[in-house]
Design a protein around this motif. Structure first.
Motif, PDB file in Angstrom:
ATOM      1  N   SER A   1       0.575  -1.091  -0.193  1.00 45.34           N
ATOM      2  CA  SER A   1       0.261  -0.171   0.204  1.00 45.34           C
ATOM      3  C   SER A   1       0.700   0.803  -0.242  1.00 45.34           C
ATOM      4  CB  SER A   1      -0.774  -0.386   0.805  1.00 45.34           C
ATOM      5  OG  SER A   1      -0.855  -0.790   2.109  1.00 45.34           O
ATOM      6  N   TYR A   2       2.092   1.043   0.854  1.00 47.68           N
ATOM      7  CA  TYR A   2       3.198   2.410   0.512  1.00 47.68           C
ATOM      8  C   TYR A   2       3.413   2.692  -0.513  1.00 47.68           C
ATOM      9  CZ  TYR A   2       6.705   5.201   1.791  1.00 47.68           C
ATOM     10  OH  TYR A   2       7.410   7.139   2.007  1.00 47.68           O
ATOM     11  N   ALA A   3       3.711   1.210  -1.490  1.00 47.46           N
ATOM     12  CA  ALA A   3       4.369   1.467  -2.954  1.00 47.46           C
ATOM     13  C   ALA A   3       2.956   2.289  -3.980  1.00 47.46           C
ATOM     14  CB  ALA A   3       5.121  -0.100  -3.475  1.00 47.46           C
ATOM     15  N   ILE A   4       1.940   1.670  -4.128  1.00 50.07           N
ATOM     16  CA  ILE A   4       0.444   2.182  -3.893  1.00 50.07           C
ATOM     17  C   ILE A   4      -0.182   3.595  -3.998  1.00 50.07           C
ATOM     18  CG2 ILE A   4      -2.057   1.934  -4.913  1.00 50.07           C
ATOM     19  CD1 ILE A   4      -1.738  -1.199  -3.871  1.00 50.07           C
ATOM     20  N   GLY A   5       0.708   4.134  -2.667  1.00 49.77           N
ATOM     21  CA  GLY A   5      -0.107   5.331  -2.253  1.00 49.77           C
ATOM     22  C   GLY A   5       1.020   6.422  -2.747  1.00 49.77           C
ATOM     23  N   GLU A   6       2.746   5.800  -2.833  1.00 50.86           N
ATOM     24  CA  GLU A   6       3.501   6.385  -3.341  1.00 50.86           C
ATOM     25  C   GLU A   6       3.284   6.868  -5.022  1.00 50.86           C
ATOM     26  OE1 GLU A   6       7.613   4.831  -3.317  1.00 50.86           O
ATOM     27  OE2 GLU A   6       8.866   6.558  -2.875  1.00 50.86           O
ATOM     28  N   PHE A   7       2.612   6.008  -5.672  1.00 54.35           N
ATOM     29  CA  PHE A   7       2.592   6.190  -7.191  1.00 54.35           C
ATOM     30  C   PHE A   7       1.427   7.331  -6.984  1.00 54.35           C
ATOM     31  CE2 PHE A   7       0.349   4.495 -10.655  1.00 54.35           C
ATOM     32  CZ  PHE A   7       0.772   4.843 -11.425  1.00 54.35           C
ATOM     33  N   LEU A   8       0.326   6.836  -6.547  1.00 58.30           N
ATOM     34  CA  LEU A   8      -1.213   7.935  -6.703  1.00 58.30           C
ATOM     35  C   LEU A   8      -0.528   9.211  -6.267  1.00 58.30           C
ATOM     36  CD1 LEU A   8      -3.639   5.238  -5.027  1.00 58.30           C
ATOM     37  CD2 LEU A   8      -2.850   6.280  -7.625  1.00 58.30           C
TER      38      LEU A   8
ATOM     39  N   VAL B   1       3.213  11.596   5.689  1.00 56.83           N
ATOM     40  CA  VAL B   1       2.047  11.961   4.929  1.00 56.83           C
ATOM     41  C   VAL B   1       1.640  10.232   4.195  1.00 56.83           C
ATOM     42  CG1 VAL B   1       0.613  12.641   2.650  1.00 56.83           C
ATOM     43  CG2 VAL B   1       1.997  13.921   4.332  1.00 56.83           C
ATOM     44  N   LEU B   2       2.820   9.501   3.334  1.00 57.58           N
ATOM     45  CA  LEU B   2       2.351   8.469   2.491  1.00 57.58           C
ATOM     46  C   LEU B   2       3.155   7.683   3.643  1.00 57.58           C
ATOM     47  CD1 LEU B   2       5.850   8.920  -0.090  1.00 57.58           C
ATOM     48  CD2 LEU B   2       2.922   9.187  -0.168  1.00 57.58           C
ATOM     49  N   ASN B   3       3.093   7.495   4.950  1.00 55.26           N
ATOM     50  CA  ASN B   3       2.278   6.899   5.682  1.00 55.26           C
ATOM     51  C   ASN B   3       0.844   6.599   5.507  1.00 55.26           C
ATOM     52  OD1 ASN B   3       4.643   5.120   6.460  1.00 55.26           O
ATOM     53  ND2 ASN B   3       5.586   6.405   8.168  1.00 55.26           N
ATOM     54  N   LEU B   4       0.610   7.593   5.738  1.00 52.32           N
ATOM     55  CA  LEU B   4      -1.242   8.314   6.284  1.00 52.32           C
ATOM     56  C   LEU B   4      -1.385   7.101   5.071  1.00 52.32           C
ATOM     57  CD1 LEU B   4      -2.689   9.347   9.050  1.00 52.32           C
ATOM     58  CD2 LEU B   4      -3.230  10.622   7.147  1.00 52.32           C
ATOM     59  N   VAL B   5      -1.047   8.009   4.349  1.00 54.14           N
ATOM     60  CA  VAL B   5      -2.334   7.259   3.046  1.00 54.14           C
ATOM     61  C   VAL B   5      -1.660   5.820   2.276  1.00 54.14           C
ATOM     62  CG1 VAL B   5      -2.049   7.714  -0.079  1.00 54.14           C
ATOM     63  CG2 VAL B   5      -1.907   9.690   1.858  1.00 54.14           C
ATOM     64  N   ALA B   6      -0.613   4.749   3.126  1.00 56.97           N
ATOM     65  CA  ALA B   6      -0.745   3.441   2.867  1.00 56.97           C
ATOM     66  C   ALA B   6      -1.502   2.586   4.070  1.00 56.97           C
ATOM     67  CB  ALA B   6       0.958   3.605   3.324  1.00 56.97           C
ATOM     68  N   ILE B   7      -1.675   3.674   5.071  1.00 63.44           N
ATOM     69  CA  ILE B   7      -2.460   3.127   5.713  1.00 63.44           C
ATOM     70  C   ILE B   7      -3.952   3.217   5.422  1.00 63.44           C
ATOM     71  CG2 ILE B   7      -3.058   3.480   8.664  1.00 63.44           C
ATOM     72  CD1 ILE B   7      -0.280   3.969   9.992  1.00 63.44           C
ATOM     73  N   PHE B   8      -4.330   3.967   4.806  1.00 64.96           N
ATOM     74  CA  PHE B   8      -5.529   4.136   4.229  1.00 64.96           C
ATOM     75  C   PHE B   8      -6.154   2.807   3.363  1.00 64.96           C
ATOM     76  CE2 PHE B   8      -6.651   8.427   6.005  1.00 64.96           C
ATOM     77  CZ  PHE B   8      -6.560   8.648   6.632  1.00 64.96           C
ATOM     78  N   ILE B   9      -5.042   3.054   2.830  1.00 62.47           N
ATOM     79  CA  ILE B   9      -5.666   2.570   2.056  1.00 62.47           C
ATOM     80  C   ILE B   9      -4.346   0.378   1.917  1.00 62.47           C
ATOM     81  CG2 ILE B   9      -4.032   1.055  -0.263  1.00 62.47           C
ATOM     82  CD1 ILE B   9      -2.686   3.951  -0.473  1.00 62.47           C
ATOM     83  N   GLY B  10      -3.975   0.157   2.853  1.00 60.47           N
ATOM     84  CA  GLY B  10      -3.908  -0.780   3.572  1.00 60.47           C
ATOM     85  C   GLY B  10      -5.392  -1.411   4.432  1.00 60.47           C
TER      86      GLY B  10
END
Lengths: 359, 380
Positions: free
Chosen positions: B11-18, B48-57
């Motif tokens: 999810s970190y990778a996805i979040g980073e991509f988005l 922020v990317l951490n937060l996004v990763a957690i949301f996606i996860g």
């Protein structure tokens, strides 16, 4: 919570048929119950007065949709009594075979209705699977699965097909093996025994007073079976035993029925071995007079048909005594003081068939 | 175990991509509007990317639990009890064969579509607000339990320190909604069903929690992840220290109490369909019924997952990734639950309460004593 009335029916999963059980409950305890019958009244007795004697047989088949052969047989045997007709031996044996096949099928249908009441839906499908074998045998013998129209006044409609005994023995072997499995599934099941033992006790005195017959009476430690008590056909020549329960509770009634299935297998086996050769039907006289009154053991109890002929094409009067109609009187006695959950087990153990109750 | 393929990394990778796409657009406009570039930089910062990763996860866990996993376990149950019944079970709707050999995997989807189309009937004299909210409470609490259930070292929504208490508490809310629904439907059958639900909760919530105390004693933690870590250590027996071995009585108690908690068949009295029509569910129709019906499976899976975490070593296992081990174990537990469900008759309410108080609570207390003794000796 104060008392309240619950209508269990006419549309309720508990009702195997169209009837209503009004129950007054105090919390979970049943205080009072009133069975309400008559939703399925078709006026069969009156219909019989407008048909000739042979036309009534299919009508009697439709009295009970689970155990139709026993009813048409009860009618035929009463009319034969009225005519003073002697049925050939082979026909008697054939009747016994068909009746017992029907009895096992009916008891399996009861099991299929009783087990889901207790929440064992699996057992429903198991017993329906076994019932199919017996319906196959009946179909082969009589030509129909449900409304067989097989007994005739003075015999049966047709002889048994070639190879019938062999296949019958095979099916009975299979079924007796399955009965052992059921023993493990039910008798050895702690929860099943908890639900059925000591529940809905009907004492012998109450049972006799209220006119309870059939497995419900035999479950109350009273060995009255019309097949030996008032023998008809050839039941007294065959090797079998009356099944009696000790306690009068749901489990006894269950055990009686399971035992009866086993005994029915024995009867069929014995009858198939002893069956003599000869005609299967004699000619019945037309326009008989007199009265016929013969008690038979239906799958549910004492089935009695009283028929009066006054020399006409059709009987003057025909009275049907339905076993469940009498047992309904005992229902409030059995239900008093039990819980709503036990109501299911008790009503299931009675094996209600509204078709012949409401006539 | 610590492979790089885990929920967080993906999810970190996805979040980073988005976020990279968004940042690129913002940077493009940042040529003319300065602050946008700063905003883009902030978006790409690690926090922020951490937060996004957690949301996606979290979203991934929710989708898995409430859609993918749900369809799988519903299919398993329906197919399995079909086989127990000596019939084929669901077989027609599905992407593959449309014959009796088909899997019928999409049958539940078809049933759901049908339920959505049905009218939502509210009884005339029902308490509308309570009547409407009860299924919502059940559905939300059921799914919310998975917030604290970790599927592996990294596949979880929230790492709550008192996660076990959270799960048990959130699963215990549903009986309240059962009483609510039973009362508000204004029907005699639902009322009896709802009150039976309350009686069941009173007698089975206590052994359920008591049986968990042994695990807490041995592991010394309320955090599901820590509990699994404690089970990954080697015990005196030379194998991984799964608590099913020292705490076998507790597993039995937990399992039995779970059946009551989930309203499954030996103990499904609140909705005993033979006597109370459909119990407290009688008046519900359409998707309100569907929600409750589906939540039952979600809760069953939550129970299976809890058993896996508490007694079966969670996601620990050789070769395969942890998530897969977790799912395999929880599915095995689920199959056992289904098996027991379809082999027993329904019990009676007084018998159930008696079993709960006379048998389960003493056994649970004995298991606590056993756990304390083992802890004192230092074996497990």
């Amino acid at each position: 919570m104060s008392d309240m009335w619950i209508n269990m029916g006419p549309q309720h999963p508990m009702n195997h048929g169209l009837w209503n059980l009004k129950v007054r409950v105090d919390g979970e305890i049943v205080v009072e119950s009133i069975p309400v019958l008559g939703y399925l009244h078709r006026g069969v007795e009156k219909l019989c007065e407008k048909r000739d004697y042979n036309q009534i047989i299919p009508l009697m088949d439709r009295l009970c949709y689970v155990s139709s052969l026993t009813w048409s047989h009860a009618y035929c045997i009463s009319v034969e009594e009225m005519m003073g007709l002697e049925v050939p031996d082979r026909a008697k044996y054939l009747r016994v075979i068909a009746l017992e096949l029907q009895r096992v099928a009916s008891h399996l249908m009861w099991l299929a209705a009783f087990a889901p009441d207790l929440g064992m839906f699996s057992a429903y499908l198991y017993s329906m699977r076994e019932r199919e074998h017996f319906l196959d045998m009946l179909q082969w013998l009589t030509g129909a699965r449900m409304n067989q129209n097989y007994p005739r006044i003075g015999g049966v409609r047709n002889d048994m097909p070639a190879g019938f005994p062999d296949r019958c023995f095979k099916e009975l072997d299979y079924f007796e093996k399955k009965l052992e499995q059921y023993k493990q599934l039910f008798d050895d099941n702690k929860l099943f025994r908890m639900r059925t033992m000591g529940v809905g006790v009907l004492s012998k005195e109450d049972a006799l007073d209220l006119g309870v017959t059939g497995p419900a009476l035999r479950g109350s430690n009273c060995p009255i079976d019309m097949r030996t008590h008032d023998p008809y056909e050839v039941y007294d020549e065959l090797d079998w035993e009356v099944q009696v329960g000790k306690e009068g509770d749901v489990f006894s009634r269950y055990a009686v029925r399971m035992g009866e299935m086993r005994e029915s297998c024995r009867i069929i086996r014995d009858a198939l071995k002893k069956i003599p050769d000869g005609p299967v039907r004699v000619k019945a006289p037309l326009r008989p007079t007199g009265q016929g009154f013969r008690r038979t053991e239906d799958s549910r109890g004492e089935a009695l048909i009283y028929v009066i002929g006054q020399g006409g094409e059709s009987p003057y009067r025909l009275k049907i005594r339905s076993p469940i109609f009498a047992i309904m009187r005992a229902v409030p006695v059995m239900l008093k003081g039990t819980s709503v959950a036990d109501l299911l087990a008790i009503m299931g153990s009675v094996d209600i068939c509204i078709g012949d109750t409401d006539k | 175990m610590s492979s790089w393929i885990n929920l967080y990394n993906i999810s970190y990778a996805i979040g980073e991509f988005l976020m990279g796409i968004v940042a690129a657009i913002l940077n493009f406009f940042g040529q003319w509007i300065g602050p946008l570039s700063d905003f883009a930089d902030w978006l790409m910062s690690v926090n922020v990317l951490n937060l996004v990763a957690i949301f996606i996860g979290g979203a991934a866990v929710m989708v898995f639990v409430s859609i993918i996993n749900l369809f799988i376990i519903m299919w398993i149950e329906r197919k399995m009890y079909g086989r127990i019944h000596d019939r084929r079970g669901i077989m027609l709707p599905g992407p593959w064969k449309k014959t009796h050999k088909g899997t019928g995997f999409l049958q539940n989807l078809a049933d759901g579509m049908k339920l959505i189309q049905k009218e939502l009937i509210t009884p005339k004299n029902a308490d509308k607000w309570m009547y409407d909210i009860a299924p919502a409470i059940i559905a939300t609490t059921s799914i919310l339990a998975f917030v604290a259930i970790p599927f592996s070292e990294t596949f979880y929504v929230a790492n709550i320190n008192a996660g076990l208490i959270f799960i048990l508490a959130i699963l215990a809310i549903a009986p309240l909604a059962v009483v609510l629904a039973g009362w508000s439907s204004n029907n005699k059958f639902t009322l009896i069903g709802g009150l039976r639900g309350a009686a069941l909760m009173l007698s089975y919530e206590i052994p359920l929690i008591l049986s968990v105390i042994g695990v807490i004693l041995l592991s010394g933690s309320l955090n599901p992840i820590e509990i699994v870590h404690a089970q990954q250590q080697t015990s005196v027996l030379g194998v991984e220290n799964w608590y099913i071995i020292p705490l076998f009585p507790a597993v039995i108690v937990f399992m039995v109490a779970l059946f009551a908690e989930l309203e499954r068949l030996p103990f499904d009295l609140p909705e005993a369909e033979a006597e109370l029509v459909e119990g407290w569910l009688t008046e519900y129709s359409g998707m309100r019924f569907g929600l409750v019906f589906v939540s039952k499976w979600v809760r069953t899976y939550a129970g299976a997952a809890l058993i896996t975490i508490l007694f079966l070593g969670g996601w620990s296992g050789p070769v395969l990734p942890g998530e897969l081990w977790f799912i395999i174990k929880s599915y095995i537990v689920f199959v056992i639950i289904v098996w027991a469900t379809w082999s027993f008759p329904r019990s009676r309410i007084d018998q159930i309460v008696r079993i709960g108080w006379n048998w389960l609570i003493p056994i649970a207390i004995i298991s606590i004593v056993i756990a304390a003794a083992f802890k004192w000796v230092g074996w497990f």
